[in-house]
Design an enzyme around this catalytic site. Structure first.
Site, PDB file in Angstrom:
ATOM      1  N   ASP A  70       0.841  -1.197   0.000  1.00 39.59           N
ATOM      2  CA  ASP A  70       0.000   0.000   0.000  1.00 39.59           C
ATOM      3  C   ASP A  70       0.877   1.250   0.000  1.00 39.59           C
ATOM      4  OD1 ASP A  70      -2.315   1.846   0.854  1.00 39.59           O
ATOM      5  OD2 ASP A  70      -3.286  -0.116   0.871  1.00 39.59           O
ATOM      6  N   HIS A 287      -4.123   5.653   4.022  1.00 37.58           N
ATOM      7  CA  HIS A 287      -4.782   4.552   3.318  1.00 37.58           C
ATOM      8  C   HIS A 287      -4.294   3.196   3.825  1.00 37.58           C
ATOM      9  CE1 HIS A 287      -5.874   1.965  -0.153  1.00 37.58           C
ATOM     10  NE2 HIS A 287      -6.834   2.850  -0.360  1.00 37.58           N
ATOM     11  N   SER A 507     -11.053  -0.551  -1.708  1.00 36.65           N
ATOM     12  CA  SER A 507      -9.826  -0.615  -0.904  1.00 36.65           C
ATOM     13  C   SER A 507     -10.116  -1.049   0.523  1.00 36.65           C
ATOM     14  CB  SER A 507      -9.133   0.753  -0.867  1.00 36.65           C
ATOM     15  OG  SER A 507      -8.452   1.020  -2.058  1.00 36.65           O
TER      16      SER A 507
END
Length: 586
Positions: A70, A287, A507
């Site tokens: 990521d 994220h 995601s």
């Protein structure tokens, strides 16, 4: 661009973004995705029910390493610090590659987009990198130019990325203007009332001095309602401003390229393995930290959230900047994860173009040979992945795939006239150079039988309510290419500085499945990657009702979940663990 035209786009922007999407004007339990539909009334994956009824008298047999490839993972977060993978063969901070794996001081993982000079924060979209590579060669090419077969393929690709560049640039520029107007009014009303964030009442009291301002007030009121509060809407608008600013400054800017300066690898050598640094957090770990918390946020510690798996270690592998990831880094990330003991790899990223897919294919095959499960997010453009490209993919660029592509070659499109640097805001502000309206595609399903990885799960996103809105409006889908759906709407999880936020996206759905896979393996470690994939797909809960989907023409239609994914349903931990108990590995 005149104010009235910007407001016109503002109205269109919000009409298109809210008319079909789920409302956030609802208070959900922070762990709704772990709840049970029958018991709790939310279409979660029944994680808590599984712990209470199936696992209460059982102990995990093995701690499972899940690699999160990521944009970075916060290593000091209160809900993550105790579940991080630690390389016990390395002595922290001694500047020596103690375990001889080629990576110095890789304590919690590795960062493939950094060096001693720092970290790469931003990068282009892949289509911009392709455009930059091909533009000097083909910018003067016309229809009558003689090209060999290889050049024809390159020119077709150049034509495609040039058209896409033009469309994306127009869209981003117009949307950025919209977001700027909204933020300006939010700031103005806030200043008038001596507040950082104005209230709805403040907005109501504000006297607009023009029709355009009155329209903007209406849009803000509507946005606050759809977002659930003025505070949430305000944050969304500030985040959106940053996102589109980054898109125009870096993602869609062919002149921007700091790869060589900050990563210092030989980018022309796609098989180079050893570069980067050990900073697994990087400059923006929002994220990746959020993804990690969904999988493994420390359970039952009295703070924050409960992740899905209770006996798992998160390995942070940084390859995704703010922009598109590069194939070389993705391949190395997969290989690093496999070589250092990961049994599940989460990949919550994707793009519409490829650069060095062969090295990614080789890495995926390597993971397959070593028995590692790959979980990938399907994407957030409401696209049909049976038709649209979404990389990385489980399908290899094999000789069979190459032969199929040649036999089913699409008609070439005409070159577009877009040239970066021209003013794209002319006349009434409508963007130029948009592709012709899509023609209905007759799907040849034989392509889905081409060579592909058997250790891959592709994940779409679902919402919380068991009705026609169950498919998350943004989620990509694919009857043949998306395997399952999982919760990916208003998911609360970990972000840097020991905070928690709600994110949406496939995601978020992918780590729900990665967490489930890790949970299964921790109690049944003898299972193979293909076994876990089969168990997850065979144990889904299949909604009885049809759900809303916006098709390629922009029309709302109702379809069964079997039209959205291979399994026809949403993953379920309770059912998966029951099946795992009796499953006979092949």
């Amino acid at each position: 661009m005149k104010l009235k035209h910007i407001l016109y786009f503002t109205i269109l922007f919000f009409a298109s973004s809210t008319a079909f999407s789920q409302s956030k004007d609802v208070k959900l339990p922070p762990n709704w995705y772990n709840l049970d539909l029958v018991k709790d009334g939310y279409f979660g994956i029944s994680t808590e029910k599984a712990y209470d009824e199936l696992l209460k008298d059982k102990k995990p047999k093995e701690s499972i390493i899940v690699a999160v490839i990521d944009g970075g993972v916060e290593t000091k977060h209160e809900d993550l610090k105790n579940v991080l993978w630690t390389n016990k063969k390395e002595i922290p901070g001694n500047g020596i590659d103690d375990d001889g794996n080629g990576y110095v001081d890789d304590i919690h993982g590795w960062n493939f987009i950094g060096s001693k000079k720092g970290d790469l924060a931003y990068d282009n979209l892949e289509l911009i990198r392709i455009y930059r590579e091909l533009q000097p060669k083909y910018r003067s090419t016309i229809k009558s130019t003689v090209l060999d077969s290889t050049e024809k393929e390159e020119f077709a690709l150049y034509t495609k990325v040039t058209a896409e560049f033009g469309k994306k640039y127009d869209d981003a520029d117009q949307t950025f203007a919209v977001i700027s107007i909204i933020n300006k009014m939010l700031d103005s009303v806030g200043q008038i009332n001596h507040k950082a964030i104005p209230s709805l009442e403040d907005m109501e009291r504000y006297k607009a001095d023009s029709e355009e301002e009155e329209q903007c007030k209406k849009i803000i009121r509507r946005g606050a309602k759809d977002s659930g509060s003025m505070e949430k809407f305000h944050k969304e608008m500030k985040d959106a401003y940053k996102q589109y600013d980054v898109m125009l400054r870096y993602n869609l800017n062919p002149k921007y390229d700091q790869r060589a300066e900050l990563v210092e690898d030989d980018y022309s050598n796609a098989r180079e393995r050893y570069y980067g640094n050990n900073d697994v957090m990087g400059p923006n770990a929002d994220h990746g930290s959020h993804v990690s918390g969904i999988i493994a946020g420390e359970r039952n510690n009295g703070i924050g959230i409960n992740g899905i798996a209770n006996h798992v270690r998160i390995m942070g592998i940084r390859v995704v900047p703010e922009g598109d990831e590069r194939d070389k880094d993705v391949a190395n990330g997969i290989r690093y994860a496999v070589d250092n003991g990961a049994r599940v790899i989460n990949m919550s990223f994707g793009k519409g173009f490829k650069w060095a897919k062969d090295v990614v294919d080789e890495a995926v095959k390597y993971a397959e040979e070593k028995g590692v499960l790959l979980v990938h997010a399907a994407g957030n453009d409401n696209n049909n992945n049976d038709v649209e490209e979404n990389y990385p993919t489980k399908y290899y660029d094999s000789p069979e795939a190459v032969a199929y592509k040649k036999a089913h070659k699409k008609a070439e499109v005409n070159p577009m006239t877009f040239r970066p640097g021209q003013n794209q805001m002319q006349g009434n502000g409508m963007g130029r150079n948009y592709p012709a309206p899509a023609v209905k595609v007759v799907l040849d399903t034989t392509k889905f039988n081409l060579p592909h990885a058997t250790n891959w799960i592709e994940v779409g996103a679902s919402a919380y309510k068991n009705d026609a809105s169950l498919k998350a409006s943004f989620s990509n889908y694919g009857k043949h290419t998306v395997d399952v759906f999982a919760p990916g709407f208003m998911i609360k999880s970990t972000v840097p500085e020991s905070k928690y936020e709600e994110f949406d996206g496939t995601s978020m759905a992918a780590p729900v499945v990665s967490g489930l896979a890790a949970l299964i393996l921790s109690y049944y470690p003898e299972l193979k990657a293909q076994d876990v994939r089969t168990i997850i797909l065979q144990s889904v809960v299949k909604p009885e009702q049809k759900v809303r989907r916006e098709n390629e023409k922009g029309e709302t239609e109702r379809v069964t979940f079997k039209e959205l994914c291979v399994s026809g349903g949403i993953v379920n931990a309770y059912q998966a663990l029951k099946l795992a108990e009796t499953y006979k590995t092949k």
